[in-house]
Design a protein around this motif. Structure first.
Motif, PDB file in Angstrom:
ATOM      1  N   ILE A  52       1.072  -1.684   0.181  1.00 46.03           N
ATOM      2  CA  ILE A  52      -0.102  -0.243  -0.124  1.00 46.03           C
ATOM      3  C   ILE A  52       0.896   1.166  -0.031  1.00 46.03           C
ATOM      4  CG2 ILE A  52      -1.589   1.490   1.315  1.00 46.03           C
ATOM      5  CD1 ILE A  52      -2.874  -1.001   2.109  1.00 46.03           C
ATOM      6  N   ARG A  53       2.026   1.477   0.692  1.00 47.36           N
ATOM      7  CA  ARG A  53       2.307   2.886   1.038  1.00 47.36           C
ATOM      8  C   ARG A  53       3.191   3.504  -0.428  1.00 47.36           C
ATOM      9  NH1 ARG A  53       8.090   2.196   3.883  1.00 47.36           N
ATOM     10  NH2 ARG A  53       9.086   1.595   2.214  1.00 47.36           N
ATOM     11  N   ARG A  56       1.328   3.851  -2.681  1.00 51.73           N
ATOM     12  CA  ARG A  56       0.394   5.199  -2.588  1.00 51.73           C
ATOM     13  C   ARG A  56       1.941   6.339  -2.861  1.00 51.73           C
ATOM     14  NH1 ARG A  56      -2.520   3.798   3.087  1.00 51.73           N
ATOM     15  NH2 ARG A  56      -4.214   4.140   2.147  1.00 51.73           N
ATOM     16  N   GLU A  57       3.126   6.071  -2.529  1.00 50.12           N
ATOM     17  CA  GLU A  57       4.273   6.662  -3.758  1.00 50.12           C
ATOM     18  C   GLU A  57       4.579   6.833  -5.224  1.00 50.12           C
ATOM     19  OE1 GLU A  57       8.087   5.461  -1.303  1.00 50.12           O
ATOM     20  OE2 GLU A  57       7.037   5.855   0.405  1.00 50.12           O
ATOM     21  N   ASP A  61      -3.847   5.719  -6.320  1.00 51.19           N
ATOM     22  CA  ASP A  61      -4.317   5.705  -5.252  1.00 51.19           C
ATOM     23  C   ASP A  61      -5.826   4.332  -4.536  1.00 51.19           C
ATOM     24  OD1 ASP A  61      -7.050   6.285  -3.060  1.00 51.19           O
ATOM     25  OD2 ASP A  61      -8.025   7.308  -4.163  1.00 51.19           O
ATOM     26  N   GLU A  66      -7.067  -1.028   3.502  1.00 57.46           N
ATOM     27  CA  GLU A  66      -6.370  -0.639   4.283  1.00 57.46           C
ATOM     28  C   GLU A  66      -6.198  -2.576   4.679  1.00 57.46           C
ATOM     29  OE1 GLU A  66      -4.275   1.532   5.868  1.00 57.46           O
ATOM     30  OE2 GLU A  66      -5.723   3.044   4.551  1.00 57.46           O
TER      31      GLU A  66
END
Length: 78
Positions: A52-53, A56-57, A61, A66
């Motif tokens: 997920i990180r 996002r980076e 989206d 989560e």
């Protein structure tokens, strides 16, 4: 770019994983290497949190997704 020598069994697992994830063998190896490096650098994060990180980076989206609770993972209830 270089050549990496790996055991035959690991290469076979890499080949199978690349088919399942629709990646080339080289892309699958690069993915595993990158995730492994990120796991070593961030031992407090789960695999899902790392993915997920990274999404996002990269500007993706994940839509508020989560990581699932540990009990929600695995096989369906019988």
């Amino acid at each position: 770019m270089g050549i990496v020598n790996i055991e035959d069994e690991l290469h076979e697992q890499l080949r199978k994983a690349s088919k399942a994830s629709y990646r080339s063998i080289n892309a699958q190896a690069a993915f595993w290497i990158r995730v492994g490096m990120l796991c070593e650098l961030n031992p407090g994060l789960t695999f899902q949190e790392i993915v997920i990180r990274e999404l996002r980076e990269a500007g993706v989206d994940p839509g508020g997704i989560e990581p699932a609770e540990p009990h929600a993972l695995g096989t369906a209830a019988k």
